[in-house]
Design a protein around this motif. Structure first.
Motif, PDB file in Angstrom:
ATOM      1  N   GLY A  14      10.484 -18.879   0.424  1.00 28.49           N
ATOM      2  CA  GLY A  14      11.391 -18.529  -0.523  1.00 28.49           C
ATOM      3  C   GLY A  14      10.745 -18.337  -1.890  1.00 28.49           C
ATOM      4  O   GLY A  14      12.160 -18.770  -3.084  1.00 28.49           O
ATOM      5  N   TYR A  15      10.331 -18.281  -2.272  1.00 27.56           N
ATOM      6  CA  TYR A  15       9.462 -18.030  -3.806  1.00 27.56           C
ATOM      7  C   TYR A  15      10.098 -16.622  -4.107  1.00 27.56           C
ATOM      8  O   TYR A  15      10.154 -16.832  -5.445  1.00 27.56           O
ATOM      9  N   ILE A  16      10.249 -15.717  -3.515  1.00 28.63           N
ATOM     10  CA  ILE A  16      10.773 -15.045  -4.238  1.00 28.63           C
ATOM     11  C   ILE A  16      12.214 -14.120  -3.761  1.00 28.63           C
ATOM     12  O   ILE A  16      12.259 -14.164  -2.467  1.00 28.63           O
ATOM     13  N   ASN A  17      12.976 -14.109  -4.650  1.00 30.77           N
ATOM     14  CA  ASN A  17      14.806 -14.382  -4.477  1.00 30.77           C
ATOM     15  C   ASN A  17      15.082 -12.605  -4.842  1.00 30.77           C
ATOM     16  O   ASN A  17      15.510 -12.207  -5.895  1.00 30.77           O
ATOM     17  N   TYR A  18      14.532 -11.122  -3.826  1.00 24.94           N
ATOM     18  CA  TYR A  18      15.080 -10.109  -4.576  1.00 24.94           C
ATOM     19  C   TYR A  18      16.544  -9.880  -4.787  1.00 24.94           C
ATOM     20  O   TYR A  18      17.568 -10.303  -4.039  1.00 24.94           O
ATOM     21  N   GLN A  19      16.654  -9.775  -5.970  1.00 25.88           N
ATOM     22  CA  GLN A  19      18.105  -8.793  -5.692  1.00 25.88           C
ATOM     23  C   GLN A  19      18.225  -7.429  -6.217  1.00 25.88           C
ATOM     24  O   GLN A  19      17.962  -7.162  -6.871  1.00 25.88           O
ATOM     25  N   GLU A  20      19.205  -6.962  -4.836  1.00 29.91           N
ATOM     26  CA  GLU A  20      19.058  -5.690  -4.790  1.00 29.91           C
ATOM     27  C   GLU A  20      20.336  -5.959  -6.213  1.00 29.91           C
ATOM     28  O   GLU A  20      20.907  -6.151  -7.119  1.00 29.91           O
ATOM     29  N   GLY A  21      19.282  -4.342  -6.554  1.00 29.48           N
ATOM     30  CA  GLY A  21      19.779  -3.623  -7.996  1.00 29.48           C
ATOM     31  C   GLY A  21      18.954  -4.328  -9.488  1.00 29.48           C
ATOM     32  O   GLY A  21      19.428  -3.940 -10.104  1.00 29.48           O
ATOM     33  N   ASN A  22      18.326  -5.396  -8.680  1.00 27.83           N
ATOM     34  CA  ASN A  22      16.981  -5.590  -9.509  1.00 27.83           C
ATOM     35  C   ASN A  22      16.063  -5.574  -9.404  1.00 27.83           C
ATOM     36  O   ASN A  22      15.369  -6.500  -9.989  1.00 27.83           O
ATOM     37  N   ILE A  23      16.059  -4.707  -8.769  1.00 27.23           N
ATOM     38  CA  ILE A  23      14.254  -4.945  -8.203  1.00 27.23           C
ATOM     39  C   ILE A  23      13.534  -3.125  -8.603  1.00 27.23           C
ATOM     40  O   ILE A  23      14.232  -2.010  -8.207  1.00 27.23           O
ATOM     41  N   TYR A  24      12.400  -3.135  -8.776  1.00 25.32           N
ATOM     42  CA  TYR A  24      11.700  -1.599 -10.030  1.00 25.32           C
ATOM     43  C   TYR A  24      11.425  -2.042  -8.757  1.00 25.32           C
ATOM     44  O   TYR A  24      10.280  -1.705  -8.258  1.00 25.32           O
ATOM     45  N   TYR A  25      11.381  -0.781  -8.361  1.00 29.40           N
ATOM     46  CA  TYR A  25      10.380   0.093  -7.517  1.00 29.40           C
ATOM     47  C   TYR A  25      10.051   1.429  -8.137  1.00 29.40           C
ATOM     48  O   TYR A  25       9.456   1.973  -8.765  1.00 29.40           O
ATOM     49  N   VAL A  26       8.309   1.039  -7.915  1.00 28.34           N
ATOM     50  CA  VAL A  26       7.117   1.882  -8.227  1.00 28.34           C
ATOM     51  C   VAL A  26       6.433   2.351  -7.307  1.00 28.34           C
ATOM     52  O   VAL A  26       6.408   1.346  -6.528  1.00 28.34           O
ATOM     53  N   PHE A  27       6.021   3.228  -7.156  1.00 23.26           N
ATOM     54  CA  PHE A  27       4.358   3.985  -6.635  1.00 23.26           C
ATOM     55  C   PHE A  27       3.169   2.922  -7.368  1.00 23.26           C
ATOM     56  O   PHE A  27       2.796   4.513  -7.450  1.00 23.26           O
ATOM     57  N   HIS A  28       3.187   2.705  -6.583  1.00 22.09           N
ATOM     58  CA  HIS A  28       1.783   2.042  -7.316  1.00 22.09           C
ATOM     59  C   HIS A  28       0.604   2.262  -6.183  1.00 22.09           C
ATOM     60  O   HIS A  28       0.791   1.319  -4.726  1.00 22.09           O
ATOM     61  N   GLN A  29      -0.943   1.408  -7.018  1.00 22.15           N
ATOM     62  CA  GLN A  29      -1.948   0.938  -6.051  1.00 22.15           C
ATOM     63  C   GLN A  29      -1.581  -0.800  -5.999  1.00 22.15           C
ATOM     64  O   GLN A  29      -1.123  -0.947  -6.436  1.00 22.15           O
ATOM     65  N   GLY A  30      -2.590  -1.046  -4.706  1.00 25.70           N
ATOM     66  CA  GLY A  30      -2.795  -1.971  -4.519  1.00 25.70           C
ATOM     67  C   GLY A  30      -3.413  -2.751  -6.055  1.00 25.70           C
ATOM     68  O   GLY A  30      -3.027  -3.860  -5.891  1.00 25.70           O
ATOM     69  N   ASN A  31      -4.115  -2.123  -5.883  1.00 23.12           N
ATOM     70  CA  ASN A  31      -5.253  -2.828  -7.667  1.00 23.12           C
ATOM     71  C   ASN A  31      -4.138  -3.376  -8.530  1.00 23.12           C
ATOM     72  O   ASN A  31      -4.326  -3.997  -9.051  1.00 23.12           O
ATOM     73  N   GLU A  32      -3.911  -1.773  -8.817  1.00 24.13           N
ATOM     74  CA  GLU A  32      -2.555  -2.703 -10.009  1.00 24.13           C
ATOM     75  C   GLU A  32      -1.035  -3.184  -9.797  1.00 24.13           C
ATOM     76  O   GLU A  32      -1.024  -4.000 -10.454  1.00 24.13           O
ATOM     77  N   ALA A  58      -9.049  -5.488 -13.462  1.00 26.67           N
ATOM     78  CA  ALA A  58      -9.252  -5.612 -14.722  1.00 26.67           C
ATOM     79  C   ALA A  58      -8.931  -4.778 -15.865  1.00 26.67           C
ATOM     80  O   ALA A  58      -8.602  -4.813 -16.660  1.00 26.67           O
ATOM     81  N   GLU A  59      -9.272  -3.305 -15.606  1.00 26.09           N
ATOM     82  CA  GLU A  59      -8.740  -2.547 -16.357  1.00 26.09           C
ATOM     83  C   GLU A  59      -6.856  -2.631 -16.832  1.00 26.09           C
ATOM     84  O   GLU A  59      -6.792  -2.852 -17.560  1.00 26.09           O
ATOM     85  N   VAL A  60      -6.013  -3.099 -15.575  1.00 22.07           N
ATOM     86  CA  VAL A  60      -4.726  -2.898 -15.827  1.00 22.07           C
ATOM     87  C   VAL A  60      -4.410  -4.213 -16.833  1.00 22.07           C
ATOM     88  O   VAL A  60      -3.399  -3.936 -18.080  1.00 22.07           O
ATOM     89  N   LEU A  61      -4.990  -5.906 -16.231  1.00 20.08           N
ATOM     90  CA  LEU A  61      -5.407  -6.310 -17.588  1.00 20.08           C
ATOM     91  C   LEU A  61      -5.646  -6.622 -18.359  1.00 20.08           C
ATOM     92  O   LEU A  61      -4.560  -7.426 -19.663  1.00 20.08           O
ATOM     93  N   SER A  62      -6.881  -5.866 -18.978  1.00 16.92           N
ATOM     94  CA  SER A  62      -7.305  -5.566 -19.986  1.00 16.92           C
ATOM     95  C   SER A  62      -5.795  -4.672 -21.238  1.00 16.92           C
ATOM     96  O   SER A  62      -6.252  -4.948 -21.965  1.00 16.92           O
ATOM     97  N   ARG A  63      -5.427  -4.254 -20.484  1.00 15.27           N
ATOM     98  CA  ARG A  63      -4.104  -3.555 -20.763  1.00 15.27           C
ATOM     99  C   ARG A  63      -3.005  -4.483 -21.426  1.00 15.27           C
ATOM    100  O   ARG A  63      -2.133  -4.993 -22.675  1.00 15.27           O
ATOM    101  N   ARG A  64      -2.087  -5.195 -19.844  1.00 13.63           N
ATOM    102  CA  ARG A  64      -1.588  -5.886 -20.211  1.00 13.63           C
ATOM    103  C   ARG A  64      -1.683  -7.301 -20.465  1.00 13.63           C
ATOM    104  O   ARG A  64       0.046  -7.196 -21.019  1.00 13.63           O
ATOM    105  N   MET A  65      -2.251  -8.281 -20.210  1.00 11.80           N
ATOM    106  CA  MET A  65      -2.467  -9.427 -21.062  1.00 11.80           C
ATOM    107  C   MET A  65      -2.500  -9.323 -22.770  1.00 11.80           C
ATOM    108  O   MET A  65      -1.229 -10.669 -22.613  1.00 11.80           O
TER     109      MET A  65
END
Lengths: 396, 294
Positions: A14-32, A58-65
């Motif tokens: 019960g940690y993630i409560n996916y809300q229909e309409g509020n899910i953001y779909y992306v074609f993503h890599q595992g590490n990303e 690390a690369e993604v987080l160096s930009r996102r953090m």
């Protein structure tokens, strides 16, 4: 034949409560996805060292953090990376590092420190082939036993292993929860295929995630003992440095207040509690899914990317009329031993596909008290296990 | 100099654990005394001091001091401290290491921490030997000195800790000895106030191993050696030649890693509300730090 057991999927937490309409779909890599999920889980600190096939984290987080006002630092090596996330966690941060085999070997020293000092942190290991520098960067699943026993001395550890990119997202979030909830390092055990594969991922919103947040501050008049034996959960809260508690943290075996001890009674009490806190959490920690086990006389048991191979082989076998079921292990340390015992004793044959020369199969063998036929289908040449080979083992 | 008794009651843990693990006459106690007096002189809130150490005799120092204390793995103290300081810029992070701890097993962390120039104060207690494990040769053992792993005399060239820190980029580098107590305390005080990484080398004595094996003698003899064989760096070079120099070698005005990171974050944050919150959080922490500094 067959066993009637319920799955314990991630959704049950019960940690993630996916809300229909509020899910953001992306074609993503595992590490990303692992990096983005860490942000969603509230990761405040990332310290890491580049290594293929984990560097994208690390690369993604160096930009996102920095975009989120959180800390990213590239350390001088993996030993320092592991040390830095422990230091940050003691300051109150949710912290993470990511690496691959050679780096994971270097992290073992301070991974043991985090176990001993009971400091929450998440260590991502995107497995690659072979010991030493090995075969960069072909995939493998050869670090399962290292995850369990890599650092010296008896110790419990939690490790989770995703089989899809959506599960990378979910298990990254779960890793932070387990780390904080049980005051322990949690290893997210991926492999090169999961790390680099791209799939459609549905991201929940941050507000739709509900995970454990630790108590950080000293209450007035509180007599704080960081390793107290007085909690029912056996997990004393970890107050942050700088908030008035002024306690001692060490990698030496310590008493309830955190000071070094070799008093037999205190050492035993400490050790027992270290194991007990995980044992008490097993109901939550052990995650797995069962497929077609109700009527199965043959079970495939696997983890990580090899689960996808197993499922494919199961379907082909079913088309041929074979009664094959599948156990997908999401928690690989500790193993759901009770469930596995029941599965093994409820079938005639067990097949274990994994990208190594036999690691999970050893654990299954240990649990195989009834002498059920056990077949390992492994690869150690950098190639994924082929469904045909699993099918052959099922048919033989 | 602060009188000792009130200092003990104020700065040491009431519940632990004396006598200390150190041999009678060990310089570690003197270094700890200097550090505590320096912290007191700076008026830093105990709750905001994090004392981090590695493994070895000096590594046991934090257990006695009434701060947030962290006894880490061998050689890794600076890496733990880096994570802590980055997560909690409001803390005064002070690191205690030995010569083997900081320069052999921890050599990589040492140079990179100097290079990173994060605002922390590190003290290397240099007794030129591994004391806790029984007198083995360290990276600062002089050539020809005897150690339990150099029974015919050491043939390895030693590091000069202070010079290494200076070339690696530390913002502040100073050296003194446990004989020159006031000077050592003063240099530690300066280090505590420094923006950027401050490295202080405290030359100390291990009479139990180094002094005995090299026939220098007991603790007083080793202190006398420090008196006779060191000289202020400001002294006429002709007069101090062949002597180990003491004093402040580097004292640079630098921006420091944290401020660099803050600038980077301000560039990176796109969400204006988040940027505002972030700045407020940082300013709040700066205020706290200033209040403590008095």
């Amino acid at each position: 034949m067959g066993v009637k057991l319920e799955s314990k999927p991630i959704s049950k937490l019960g940690y993630i409560n996916y809300q229909e309409g509020n899910i953001y779909y992306v074609f993503h890599q595992g590490n990303e996805t692992c990096a983005e999920a860490a942000l969603l889980a509230g990761c405040d600190f990332y310290g890491g060292y580049p290594i293929t096939p984990s560097s994208e984290v690390a690369e993604v987080l160096s930009r996102r953090m920095p975009q989120e006002g959180r800390v990213f630092v590239q350390m001088e090596d993996e030993i320092a990376s592991m040390a830095s996330i422990i230091g940050a966690a003691l300051g109150g941060a949710k912290s993470m590092t990511a690496t691959s085999g050679p780096g994971f070997s270097l992290m073992q020293e301070n991974l043991g420190y985090a176990v001993t000092a009971e400091v929450p942190c998440v260590v991502v290991n995107v497995q690659r082939l072979g010991p030493s520098t090995g075969g960069p960067t072909s995939p493998a699943q050869g670090d399962l036993m290292q995850t369990k026993w890599g650092t010296h001395g008896d110790h419990p550890i939690i490790a989770l292993s995703p089989t899809s990119i959506q599960e990378v997202l979910e298990l990254t979030i779960v890793s932070f929860d387990f780390a904080e909830r049980y005051r322990t390092p949690v290893v997210l055990l991926m492999d090169e295929i999961i790390g680099h594969m791209r799939e459609r991922v549905g991201y929940p919103r941050k507000q739709d995630i509900n995970i454990f947040e630790r108590k950080k501050y000293l209450e007035p008049g509180e007599d704080y003992k960081p390793y107290s034996l007085d909690y029912d959960s056996d997990v004393p809260p970890l107050l942050s440095f700088g908030e008035g508690a002024r306690y001692h943290v060490t990698g030496l075996i310590h008493d309830e207040a955190g000071f070094p001890t070799l008093n037999k009674k205190e050492v035993t009490e400490w050790y027992d509690r270290l194991y007990r806190k995980i044992d008490k959490g097993l109901d939550r920690i052990l995650l797995y899914e069962l497929y077609n086990m109700e009527d199965a006389d043959t079970a495939i048991i696997s983890f990580g990317i090899s689960v996808r191979v197993g499922l494919e082989a199961m379907q082909k076998a079913r088309q041929k009329g074979l009664k094959v079921g599948m156990v997908k292990l999401l928690t690989v340390c500790p193993l759901p031993e009770e469930m596995l015992r029941q599965v093994i004793s409820g079938v005639k044959k067990v097949v274990v596909p994994e990208m190594n020369r036999g690691q999970l199969v050893l654990e299954i063998d240990r649990l195989n008290k009834t002498g059920v036929e056990l077949i390992h289908v492994g690869t150690s040449d950098g190639e994924i296990v082929r469904p045909e080979d699993v099918l052959k083992a099922l048919e033989d | 100099m602060e009188r000792t008794a009130p200092l003990i009651h104020d700065m040491l843990r009431p519940n632990k654990k004396f006598p200390s693990v150190w041999c009678p006459g060990c310089g570690n106690g003197i270094v700890l005394g200097c550090l505590l007096r320096a912290i007191k002189a700076q008026g830093i809130d105990h709750n905001k001091v994090a004392l981090v150490s590695g493994i070895g005799c000096s590594g046991r120092m934090p257990v006695y001091a009434d701060f947030n204390t962290l006894h880490t793995t061998h050689g890794r103290a600076l890496a733990f401290a880096t994570g802590l300081k980055l997560a909690r810029p409001d803390l005064h992070v002070i690191v205690i290491m030995g010569d083997g701890d900081s320069l052999a097993i921890g050599g990589n962390h040492f140079i990179h921490t100097c290079r990173r120039n994060l605002s922390m104060t590190a003290i290397v207690v240099n007794n030129k030997i591994y004391g806790m494990t029984g007198g083995q040769c360290s990276p600062t053992t002089p050539v020809d000195s005897v150690a339990t792993t150099a029974t015919y005399g050491n043939i390895d060239q030693p590091f000069d800790i202070s010079h290494l820190a200076a070339v690696a980029g530390a913002a502040f580098v100073g050296r003194s000895t446990v004989f020159h107590v006031r000077e050592l305390e003063n240099i530690i005080s300066q280090g505590l106030n420094k923006k950027g990484f401050a490295l202080i080398e405290a030359i100390s004595n291990c009479h139990t191993y180094f002094g005995r094996m090299n026939r220098i003698g007991q603790a007083p003899d080793m202190l006398k050696w420090m008196k006779d064989n060191t000289a202020p760096v400001l002294m006429d070079p002709e007069k101090r030649k062949d002597k180990v120099t003491r004093g402040v070698f580097v004292d640079k005005e630098t921006i420091g890693f944290l401020q660099h990171y803050e600038q980077l974050v301000e560039k990176a944050i796109k969400n204006k509300e988040l940027l505002k919150q972030w700045k407020q959080k940082r300013e709040h922490k700066d205020d706290e730090a200033e209040e403590q500094a008095g």
